[in-house]
Each structure stands twice: as C-alpha cells, then as structure tokens.
Design an enzyme around this catalytic site. Structure first.
Site, PDB file in Angstrom:
ATOM      1  N   ASP A 141       1.382  -1.249   0.044  1.00  0.00           N
ATOM      2  CA  ASP A 141      -0.085   0.479   0.236  1.00  0.00           C
ATOM      3  C   ASP A 141       1.078   1.079  -0.070  1.00  0.00           C
ATOM      4  OD1 ASP A 141      -2.477   0.632   0.073  1.00  0.00           O
ATOM      5  OD2 ASP A 141      -3.061   1.423   2.911  1.00  0.00           O
ATOM      6  N   TYR A 143       1.742   5.019   1.112  1.00  0.00           N
ATOM      7  CA  TYR A 143       2.449   5.968   2.745  1.00  0.00           C
ATOM      8  C   TYR A 143       0.994   6.844   2.853  1.00  0.00           C
ATOM      9  CZ  TYR A 143       6.873   3.710   2.614  1.00  0.00           C
ATOM     10  OH  TYR A 143       8.519   2.937   2.765  1.00  0.00           O
ATOM     11  N   PHE A 154       8.514   2.291  -1.316  1.00  0.00           N
ATOM     12  CA  PHE A 154       9.324   2.279   0.179  1.00  0.00           C
ATOM     13  C   PHE A 154      10.146   3.682   0.277  1.00  0.00           C
ATOM     14  CE2 PHE A 154       9.231  -2.196  -0.541  1.00  0.00           C
ATOM     15  CZ  PHE A 154       8.582  -3.467   0.729  1.00  0.00           C
ATOM     16  N   HIS A 267       9.007  -9.712   4.952  1.00  0.00           N
ATOM     17  CA  HIS A 267       8.825  -8.766   4.769  1.00  0.00           C
ATOM     18  C   HIS A 267       9.937  -7.821   6.059  1.00  0.00           C
ATOM     19  CE1 HIS A 267       6.842  -4.450   4.181  1.00  0.00           C
ATOM     20  NE2 HIS A 267       6.086  -4.549   3.180  1.00  0.00           N
TER      21      HIS A 267
END
Length: 366
Positions: A141, A143, A154, A267
C-alpha cells in the site's frame, strides 16, 4: 570514483550444500537459457535479446479512444510513460479499469484526500522506463500520510524521515555491502535506485489519506499484476524479482524462474524483519546474478544520497570455477524466513504514528 572488489581467496567446497546467504553464483551456477536460445557465457552477458519492442503510435491510439475512455484516462495519457503505455494500453481500456477510475474520481469529488499526489501516481513508469528494468521490488500500500507517498514503493521525499521498513532495508544493505552508509538527514528518497533500473512498484497505486489499504480490491491489483506479467513476459533476457512478504510472493508465483531470478523473504517491517530479512542477502544476490547474466557493468549501484558510493562491481566466480555439482536442474526460488500476511499493517500503524507526531510538531511550531 573508487571501487572496492570483494576477494574470493578460496574455492567453494563442492561437498557442502549452499547456504541461503551464500554466493548466488554457487547456489545457481550459470543462468540457464530457455529452450532454443543460443548458448552464452555467464561472464560475457546474455546473447539473446529481449522480445521485440512494440510499435506504438500514441497519438493514433488516443484518437481511437471513445469519449468516455478519453475522459477517464487523462491521467494515464498524460503521465504514464509511453514505454509502459505501449504494453498496458489494452488493460487500461477494460471495463474493470474504467470502473477503478470512476471510483477514484468519486473519492475526490466526495472530498477525500488521495495519496500520492495525482501527478505522482505513475512516477515509477517515468523514473524506470520499460527497457531499463533490471530488478523489481514489490511493495503493497502507498504511505497514507502527508508528504510520504510519491509513486515509488518504500520511498519518501525529504524532509519526511526514512520509514521503518526502509530503515531495515538499509540494515540489510549494510550487511551485504559494509561500505554502504544510509543517506544523510534520515533520507528515504529512492529515485536513484529507480533511475538505475529498479522498478519500485506498489500493489495498489493510491490510498485514502490516513486510511491504510482503503483502495485495495478496487482494481489496482489487476493492473499492477499486468505490469509484473509484462516484465516477466517481455523482458526475456531476465530480471530479478524481490518479493518480501506473503502478498508479494503471491504476485510472482507464475514468473518463469528459468528465465528470471525470484528472491523471497519476510517483509522488512519491524514486525517481521528479525525473522530473516536482515540476513536475506538479496541486494548482493541481485548483483551477482546480474553480473553473471550481463557483465559487471550492468549491476546496480545501491548507493544513495551523498554517502560514499556503494561499490557496483564485484569479483564473481570465473566460468571455469563453476562446479558442475553446484548446478541445479531447475532454478528454485530462494525463500528466507516465514511470511506474515499482516506485516504491512504493522508498518501502517507505525506510519500513522509518525503522521500524528508530524501533525503535533506542526501545531507546536504554529
């Protein structure tokens, strides 16, 4: 620019099974070609070209759209890089994608704030044109707080500090390359990676402000799966897919591992990183595979910001050192640690707290 080469003073013990964090060359041996492809030396670069480039007349394609399609696809027409549009043009005119666009328009009309900013939704396509893709890093998703998402998985723009998952990625990088230093000022901007061929792709490309996962299952998953599939099918010389966490692993389940390198791990979120991510060795493994496939000039410089340049070139095993017993009949995925479907939710909570702290600081400053 100075360079540091990793020395290999001892030959590998062919009687020992390769460890997860061992050299990717010793684990896989030389990359295998698809049936019918001409042989190539792992040190000379692949001889087989990518699939032929698609002929695409953007103006002619736009002229052929219906009025409704033109109305809903203005963002794609204006901001999706033509190198990607050539491959995705049929997908974005499907009823499912048009419905996704209608949903996003309804969000804005109802007063909802949507991230990333409109002009950044497809920034990944402009920073990493299709023909430049060497590596794909899959996010989930975007931010969901102010000044965070800008279209690259990221990554955050200054002055937003580096988020938790990216900090853990820096730690893993430092283990792979001791010369790596995190960029100054807690920076989390990853555009240098994108411009060097690292496709930073989220599963969903938009999100409602302060509401994690709010645009999931609205149609983005189908579109971004198409992006992954196009890379896997058309970048036939081979790329590296880095899939961290269960959702990302599912996205690359059908990638041909004889043609591409697929690396999986937990993750990098704080909830799961300690279960194997820090020692996954994926950044070094990516470069070792690219060096064997294309030559050392084609590996990725993982350096960021004003920190000392991370060394690109490595000493890779010479062809004659590749032991026959090290080779595998099929190229397996490399999996590190156990997956957790809820990893990204922990990240979202932390980012939410970061956002609340930012709001509090802003109020104090006023």
């Amino acid at each position: 620019m100075s360079s540091l080469k990793r020395k290999n003073n001892s030959a590998p013990d062919s009687n020992k099974k390769p460890k997860v964090n061992a050299s990717i060359t010793s684990f896989f041996g030389a990359p295998k070609s698809s049936p019918g492809a001409p042989p190539s030396s792992p040190l000379s670069g692949a001889k087989r070209p990518d699939a032929p480039a698609l002929k695409f007349d953007k103006a002619k394609w736009v002229a052929g759209l219906t009025p409704e399609q033109k109305r809903h696809l203005q963002l794609e027409i204006q901001t999706l890089d033509s190198s990607w549009l050539a491959h995705l043009k049929d997908e974005i005119v499907t009823p499912e994608f048009i419905e996704l666009k209608k949903f996003l328009e309804s969000e804005v009309k109802s007063g909802q704030k949507v991230f990333p900013p409109r002009e950044d939704v497809y920034s990944w396509s402009r920073h990493t044109p299709f023909s430049s893709v060497k590596c794909v890093i899959l996010g989930q998703d975007p931010y969901h707080n102010i000044n965070q998402a800008h279209g690259l998985a990221f990554s955050v723009r200054p002055p937003t500090p580096c988020p938790p998952s990216l900090r853990n990625m820096y730690i893993a990088l430092g283990k792979d390359y001791p010369s790596f230093k995190p960029p100054p000022n807690k920076s989390g901007l990853l555009t240098p990676w994108a411009e060097r061929g690292v496709l930073l792709l989220n599963t969903c490309l938009t999100v409602r402000a302060h509401d994690a996962n709010s645009h999931a299952k609205r149609g983005w998953e189908r579109f971004t799966q198409k992006v992954i599939d196009v890379v896997a099918q058309r970048r036939t010389r081979g790329v590296v897919f880095l899939a961290w966490g269960t959702p990302a692993a599912k996205r690359v389940a059908k990638v041909d591992v004889k043609r591409h390198l697929v690396l999986k791990s937990v993750h990098p979120s704080p909830l799961s990183a300690s279960r194997g991510f820090f020692d996954c060795g994926h950044f070094k493994a990516t470069n070792e595979w690219l060096a064997l496939r294309y030559g050392e000039d084609e590996v990725i410089d993982w350096g960021l910001g004003n920190c000392s340049t991370l060394v690109k070139k490595e000493v890779v095993k010479k062809e004659e050192e590749v032991k026959e017993e090290d080779k595998e009949e099929a190229t397996p995925d490399v999996v590190v640690g156990e997956f957790d479907d809820d990893d990204f939710e922990e990240e979202s909570k932390i980012l939410q707290e970061m956002g609340e702290e930012g709001k509090a600081d802003s109020v104090k400053s006023e």
